[in-house]
Design an enzyme around this catalytic site. Structure first.
Site, mmCIF file in Angstrom:
data_model
loop_
_atom_site.group_PDB
_atom_site.id
_atom_site.type_symbol
_atom_site.label_atom_id
_atom_site.label_comp_id
_atom_site.label_asym_id
_atom_site.label_seq_id
_atom_site.Cartn_x
_atom_site.Cartn_y
_atom_site.Cartn_z
ATOM 1 N N TYR A 489 0.924 -1.111 0.035
ATOM 2 C CA TYR A 489 0.111 -0.132 -0.062
ATOM 3 C C TYR A 489 0.662 1.112 -0.120
ATOM 4 O O TYR A 489 0.975 2.015 -1.038
ATOM 5 C CB TYR A 489 -0.747 -0.171 1.233
ATOM 6 C CG TYR A 489 -2.021 1.119 1.258
ATOM 7 C CD1 TYR A 489 -3.145 0.934 0.362
ATOM 8 C CD2 TYR A 489 -1.931 2.307 2.053
ATOM 9 C CE1 TYR A 489 -4.002 1.892 0.033
ATOM 10 C CE2 TYR A 489 -2.814 3.402 1.745
ATOM 11 C CZ TYR A 489 -3.903 3.176 0.834
ATOM 12 O OH TYR A 489 -4.695 4.235 0.938
ATOM 13 N N SER A 569 -6.247 1.021 -4.530
ATOM 14 C CA SER A 569 -6.416 2.336 -4.135
ATOM 15 C C SER A 569 -4.922 3.187 -4.297
ATOM 16 O O SER A 569 -4.415 2.948 -5.373
ATOM 17 C CB SER A 569 -7.162 2.678 -2.804
ATOM 18 O OG SER A 569 -7.309 3.912 -2.950
ATOM 19 N N ASP A 653 -17.418 3.625 -8.379
ATOM 20 C CA ASP A 653 -16.049 4.119 -7.424
ATOM 21 C C ASP A 653 -16.089 5.830 -7.451
ATOM 22 O O ASP A 653 -15.813 6.189 -8.228
ATOM 23 C CB ASP A 653 -14.899 3.555 -7.780
ATOM 24 C CG ASP A 653 -13.847 3.749 -6.767
ATOM 25 O OD1 ASP A 653 -14.109 4.645 -5.960
ATOM 26 O OD2 ASP A 653 -13.028 3.100 -6.942
ATOM 27 N N HIS A 688 -15.652 1.348 -4.337
ATOM 28 C CA HIS A 688 -14.312 1.408 -3.749
ATOM 29 C C HIS A 688 -13.825 0.231 -3.353
ATOM 30 O O HIS A 688 -12.728 -0.140 -3.160
ATOM 31 C CB HIS A 688 -13.892 2.625 -3.229
ATOM 32 C CG HIS A 688 -12.498 2.748 -3.132
ATOM 33 N ND1 HIS A 688 -11.615 3.015 -4.333
ATOM 34 C CD2 HIS A 688 -11.623 2.892 -2.275
ATOM 35 C CE1 HIS A 688 -10.441 3.185 -4.071
ATOM 36 N NE2 HIS A 688 -10.343 3.151 -2.607
#
Length: 719
Positions: A489, A569, A653, A688
């Site tokens: 991430y 993301s 999203d 999302h």
């Protein structure tokens, strides 16, 4: 800065036809054979050019940003047709879906919580699309309180939040339709389950903070002009809804003026209903803090913090003493106390001082629980409200812990424990005695004794030591041949701590390695670790992830052809960046709901709030050039063989708009060599990720694993 846009032509979409060869399950299909059958839809190019600091940047696929146009709708359908035609020819796709369904089909129960006369808990029988909220009164019969599976026929409407009034007689719950961040809030009488008043609409990025039984605070934006799924929202307002009145009569409490304009505004009310605290922020990092005495109706807001250089939140209060958690002059966070009569930082007193480890705090039963992250692993200490250490809490093992929160008068608290090879279990904790007992252990068809999860530390490009946890079957041979998913991430101060996933368990059962790198940009080592992966230091994040892949390959866990990178993301940006910078290092790339157009991300919905981490193209010429240098959409090169790529996104999203993924797919399909597939999978009536029905989660996981293994050269499932 000079910024100019020219749009000269309307985009037109056509699709290339071509015969599709049916492949029977027993046939062996090579990647090369499959690629020869693949025909991409043709994505029309417009003549949009933006000028940044004298530099012209073409944006030929700008038309794909219009999520309401018939051309974009046709493009989505054509891309999905191509992708699903490809996926359905993978001989073991149905086998993987069956394995996932079987693995998912077990009862999952959440920790109980008391509201009024009832004890509530969430439960999923196995393959239900949404968790059901149950309740029980004084040991009596268990009943369904709210079943989100009845909210919509296809399971795409989810229960996003629920908050009860102090006495538990009323509840306000938020629903998300099709995965959107825009919510509706419904108030019900908990005894009769009947709705009270009208449904509140157009609520976004909001909590629900009750004041007695009279009403509650919530936050939202003015409904934007244009598409609610992509138009910018930048002035968050705090409202008060009084029961029995229409939403149109709700008063703006904070955020209506230019002086109070902030992108994110949130509210919390102390358990005794005495104080309202309002947090106001312009980005996802740093907040101002204000307090209002609710016992004095005419009182105004008192400023606790008037700048956004730190993050500070309410933990609890004892009378007029506030307990706050902050990283102000304490990058790893500390807990302070201060009088509400003079709450500014100069009056703060340390209650739990900062340590070398990152702190997360919760309160319950009149105690404070300090959950420290030590190399991404949890350690928990219990304190009283005077800051005196009560005990170190013995945990079931090495992993992640959540919970230890509750009301002041609670006799029992609950916490969860899990790691990558231990399914999440719920434990009851007696705060006075310090005793823990197992409350619920799921009956998962997974034997942790057959697996190992090890933590290693590897060296990044600049010499920084970075932790990574690698999980796999004990009988695995480190010969460089193992299919591996590397996940990351690296942003927004978010820590990746060990957790159990059914999908990951199936991957490891198939002989796969699952590796998670705790790279810079995250919060594993506090604010400095976060800052080291922001703005003009963002490349550190990508270098850390690249070094993780190199470590796995050098140490013979896997090889480039058997390495898949995956992230969602901000993690989707991570994957997009490393696959365009080092395409030869990876066999497969799965960028999910990614931030991929770094020059325009801040022009959509609440994207401008991410500027603390990314900077913007308008910020300075240096920042523009830096963003242009790694923006995945702008760094696809003609003729390069990129990893086999399947981008995933969703049409609803409104956090990271799908245009990011649409543009990246168009660039890859236009420019990449034809040696590997470059596909995009677009979920319909999904957002999302939060609230996605279980059936869609399983379908997506099956497609990701099928695509990954097939493009690693497997014609049948590995054993």
């Amino acid at each position: 800065m000079k910024y100019a846009v020219t749009l000269l032509a309307a985009a037109v979409l056509t699709a290339c036809g071509g015969p599709k060869q049916e492949v029977k399950p027993e046939q062996t299909v090579t990647v090369t054979q499959q690629q020869q059958q693949l025909n991409y839809p043709v994505t029309a190019k417009g003549d949009v050019v933006d000028t940044y600091f004298g530099t012209q940047v073409a944006d030929p696929y700008r038309w794909l940003e219009d999520d309401r146009s018939s051309e974009t709708e046709a493009w989505v359908k054509a891309q999905n047709q191509t992708t699903f035609d490809y996926l359905k020819q993978i001989p073991f796709r149905d086998q993987i879906r069956d394995k996932l369904q079987q693995a998912w089909n077990y009862e999952r129960v959440g920790a109980p919580f008391k509201e009024g006369d009832y004890t509530y808990f969430y439960k999923n029988d196995g393959l239900q699309n949404q968790f059901v909220l149950y309740r029980q009164k004084d040991g009596g019969e268990v009943e369904v309180f709210l079943d989100p599976n009845t909210f919509s026929a296809d399971g795409t409407t989810s229960l996003a939040d629920i908050r009860f009034s102090r006495d538990g007689k009323l509840a306000a719950y938020a629903i998300s339709e099709g995965g959107s961040d825009w919510r509706k809030v419904i108030v019900i009488d908990t005894e009769t389950k009947q709705q009270i008043g009208d449904t509140l609409t157009d609520i976004k990025f909001s909590g629900i903070a009750w004041v007695g039984n009279d009403g509650f605070f919530y936050s939202s934006y003015d409904k934007p002009d244009g598409s609610e799924l992509s138009a910018m929202t930048d002035q968050h307002k705090l409202y008060y809804h009084k029961l029995g009145t229409p939403q149109s009569a709700d008063k703006v409490i904070f955020g209506a003026t230019d002086e109070q304009k902030h992108r994110y505004v949130g509210a919390s009310v102390t358990e005794d209903d005495r104080y309202l605290l309002v947090s106001a922020a312009v980005s996802t990092s740093g907040n101002k803090l204000f307090i209002k005495d609710l016992t004095q109706p005419d009182s105004g807001f008192v400023t606790i913090l008037d700048d956004t250089s730190s993050d500070t939140d309410l933990v609890d209060n004892v009378g007029d003493t506030l307990i706050l958690v902050t990283n102000r002059n304490a990058p790893n966070r500390k807990v302070v106390k201060v009088s509400a009569k003079a709450p500014q930082p100069e009056s703060w007193q340390d209650l739990i001082p900062e340590t070398e480890h990152v702190l997360r705090i919760s309160s319950g039963a009149g105690f404070l629980f300090a959950n420290y992250i030590v190399d991404a692993i949890a350690k928990v200490k219990q304190y009283d409200y005077d800051g005196k250490l009560v005990r170190d809490i013995a945990l079931p093992g090495v992993g992640s812990v959540g919970g230890f929160g509750g009301k002041k008068d609670a006799d029992t608290l609950y916490f969860s424990f899990a790691n990558y090879i231990t399914p999440g279990s719920i434990y009851a904790f007696e705060p006075k005695a310090g005793a823990s007992s197992l409350y619920n252990q799921p009956k998962v068809n997974f034997d942790p004794s057959r697996y190992v999860s090890e933590q290693v530390f590897y060296t990044s490009k600049d010499g920084t030591k970075v932790p990574m946890i690698i999980s796999y079957r004990k009988d695995l041979k480190r010969d460089g041949s193992n299919p591996t998913i590397l996940y990351g991430y690296g942003g927004f101060n978010i820590s990746l701590t060990p957790s159990f996933s059914v999908a990951n368990a199936v991957w490891m059962e198939l002989g796969g390695i699952y590796a998670v790198a705790n790279i810079r940009g995250g919060g594993e080592y506090g604010k400095e670790w976060h800052r080291a992966g922001t703005q003009l230091q963002k490349q550190n994040v990508f270098d850390d992830f690249i070094a993780a892949a190199e470590y796995l390959q050098t140490e013979k866990y896997t090889s480039p052809a058997k390495t898949a990178v995956r992230g969602g993301s901000n993690g989707g940006l991570l994957v997009g960046a490393v696959m365009t910078q080092r395409p030869e290092l990876f066999g497969v790339a799965i960028p999910q709901v990614g931030v991929l157009d770094m020059l325009r991300y801040h022009t959509f919905t609440a994207g401008a709030g991410w500027a603390y981490d990314y900077g913007t193209a308008e910020q300075s010429e240096d920042m523009f050039k830096y963003l242009l240098g790694y923006s995945p959409v702008h760094n696809v090169k003609a003729g390069v063989t990129y990893p086999a790529t399947m981008i995933t996104t969703a049409d609803h999203d409104d956090r990271v708009v799908p245009a990011h993924s649409f543009k990246f797919a168009a660039e890859l399909q236009d420019k990449a060599s034809k040696a590997t597939p470059q596909l995009i999978r677009i979920d319909v009536k999904a957002g999302h990720g939060a609230g996605m029905p279980v059936s869609m989660v399983i379908d997506q996981a099956a497609d990701i694993y099928s695509f990954t293994l097939f493009n690693m050269g497997y014609s049948s499932l590995p054993q």
